[in-house]
Design a protein around this motif. Structure first.
Motif, PDB file in Angstrom:
ATOM      1  N   GLY A  80       6.767   2.228   1.271  1.00 37.82           N
ATOM      2  CA  GLY A  80       5.532   2.981   1.061  1.00 37.82           C
ATOM      3  C   GLY A  80       4.311   2.080   1.058  1.00 37.82           C
ATOM      4  O   GLY A  80       3.282   2.413   1.656  1.00 37.82           O
ATOM      5  N   CYS A 115       3.695   0.992   4.647  1.00 36.23           N
ATOM      6  CA  CYS A 115       3.137   2.095   5.435  1.00 36.23           C
ATOM      7  C   CYS A 115       1.660   2.318   5.119  1.00 36.23           C
ATOM      8  O   CYS A 115       0.890   2.751   5.980  1.00 36.23           O
ATOM      9  N   ALA A 116       1.284   2.031   3.897  1.00 31.77           N
ATOM     10  CA  ALA A 116      -0.110   2.192   3.483  1.00 31.77           C
ATOM     11  C   ALA A 116      -0.984   1.025   3.955  1.00 31.77           C
ATOM     12  O   ALA A 116      -2.183   1.006   3.693  1.00 31.77           O
ATOM     13  N   GLU A 172      -0.418  -2.270   3.213  1.00 29.91           N
ATOM     14  CA  GLU A 172      -0.388  -3.403   2.285  1.00 29.91           C
ATOM     15  C   GLU A 172       0.290  -4.600   2.960  1.00 29.91           C
ATOM     16  O   GLU A 172       1.310  -4.457   3.623  1.00 29.91           O
TER      17      GLU A 172
END
Length: 77
Positions: A33, A36-37, A39
């Protein structure tokens, strides 16, 4: 505890049985996650100092391996 790879483990007592990193309370899903963001791996490692760069790579490899499986879509009543 079951080892899915050398770094990804399954334990029903940890992360509600979701794949986690080396038996820690960090789910593979959490790391994916963050990635995907947008980072950066370095920032994730800063936020989770017990992780290693190889753990992040293992999460990506694990996700890629899941895509190698066959899936069937079924209508559910």
């Amino acid at each position: 505890m079951e080892y899915l790879t050398d770094r990804i483990t399954l334990d029903e007592r940890i992360c509600n049985g979701k794949p986690s990193i080396r038996g820690k309370r960090t789910a593979v899903q959490t790391i994916l996650g963050f990635l995907c963001a947008g980072e950066a791996a370095e920032e994730i490692l800063h936020q989770y100092p017990s992780l290693e760069k190889e753990d992040i790579t293992a999460c990506l490899q694990f996700a890629a391996e899941l895509m190698n499986r066959s899936y069937v879509l079924r209508t559910v009543a």
